[in-house]
Design a protein around this motif. Structure first.
Motif, PDB file in Angstrom:
ATOM      1  N   UNK A   1      28.842  59.605-117.594  1.00 54.61           N
ATOM      2  CA  UNK A   1      30.197  59.401-118.112  1.00 54.61           C
ATOM      3  C   UNK A   1      30.334  58.000-118.676  1.00 54.61           C
ATOM      4  N   UNK A   2      29.828  57.003-117.944  1.00 52.44           N
ATOM      5  CA  UNK A   2      29.895  55.617-118.403  1.00 52.44           C
ATOM      6  C   UNK A   2      29.125  55.444-119.707  1.00 52.44           C
ATOM      7  N   UNK A   3      27.951  56.060-119.803  1.00 52.22           N
ATOM      8  CA  UNK A   3      27.134  55.966-121.010  1.00 52.22           C
ATOM      9  C   UNK A   3      27.869  56.578-122.201  1.00 52.22           C
ATOM     10  N   UNK A   4      28.510  57.743-121.985  1.00 53.22           N
ATOM     11  CA  UNK A   4      29.258  58.396-123.055  1.00 53.22           C
ATOM     12  C   UNK A   4      30.416  57.523-123.528  1.00 53.22           C
ATOM     13  N   UNK A   5      31.103  56.872-122.606  1.00 52.33           N
ATOM     14  CA  UNK A   5      32.224  55.981-122.980  1.00 52.33           C
ATOM     15  C   UNK A   5      31.725  54.820-123.810  1.00 52.33           C
ATOM     16  N   UNK A   6      30.583  54.237-123.424  1.00 49.86           N
ATOM     17  CA  UNK A   6      30.033  53.092-124.159  1.00 49.86           C
ATOM     18  C   UNK A   6      29.630  53.500-125.568  1.00 49.86           C
ATOM     19  N   UNK A   7      29.093  54.701-125.736  1.00 54.69           N
ATOM     20  CA  UNK A   7      28.669  55.171-127.043  1.00 54.69           C
ATOM     21  C   UNK A   7      29.856  55.388-127.978  1.00 54.69           C
ATOM     22  N   UNK A   8      31.001  55.736-127.440  1.00 51.07           N
ATOM     23  CA  UNK A   8      32.205  55.980-128.242  1.00 51.07           C
ATOM     24  C   UNK A   8      32.816  54.683-128.760  1.00 51.07           C
ATOM     25  N   UNK A   9      32.540  53.588-128.085  1.00 51.30           N
ATOM     26  CA  UNK A   9      33.159  52.301-128.463  1.00 51.30           C
ATOM     27  C   UNK A   9      32.488  51.685-129.642  1.00 51.30           C
TER      28      UNK A   9
END
Length: 56
Positions: free
Chosen positions: A48-56
């Motif tokens: 989940x954290x990785x997905x959030x970072x990729x969206x930024x």
């Protein structure tokens, strides 16, 4: 019973035969018939954290 994440119609075990699908006033967050589909695996927090970072 432990639930990972919020309740959503798309992860409910009854979604195929539900007459309330996507029409519960709060988006399914407090649907009295909600049961998480155990065949859908929860996403680990690290992913989940990785997905959030990729969206930024």
């Amino acid at each position: 019973m432990t639930q990972a994440g919020k309740q959503h119609c798309v992860v409910c075990a009854w979604r195929e035969h539900c007459s309330k699908k996507f029409c519960v006033p709060d988006g399914g967050a407090h649907c009295p018939d909600f049961t998480r589909d155990v065949t859908i695996k929860p996403v680990p927090d690290a992913e989940k954290d990785k997905e959030r970072e990729e969206k930024i």
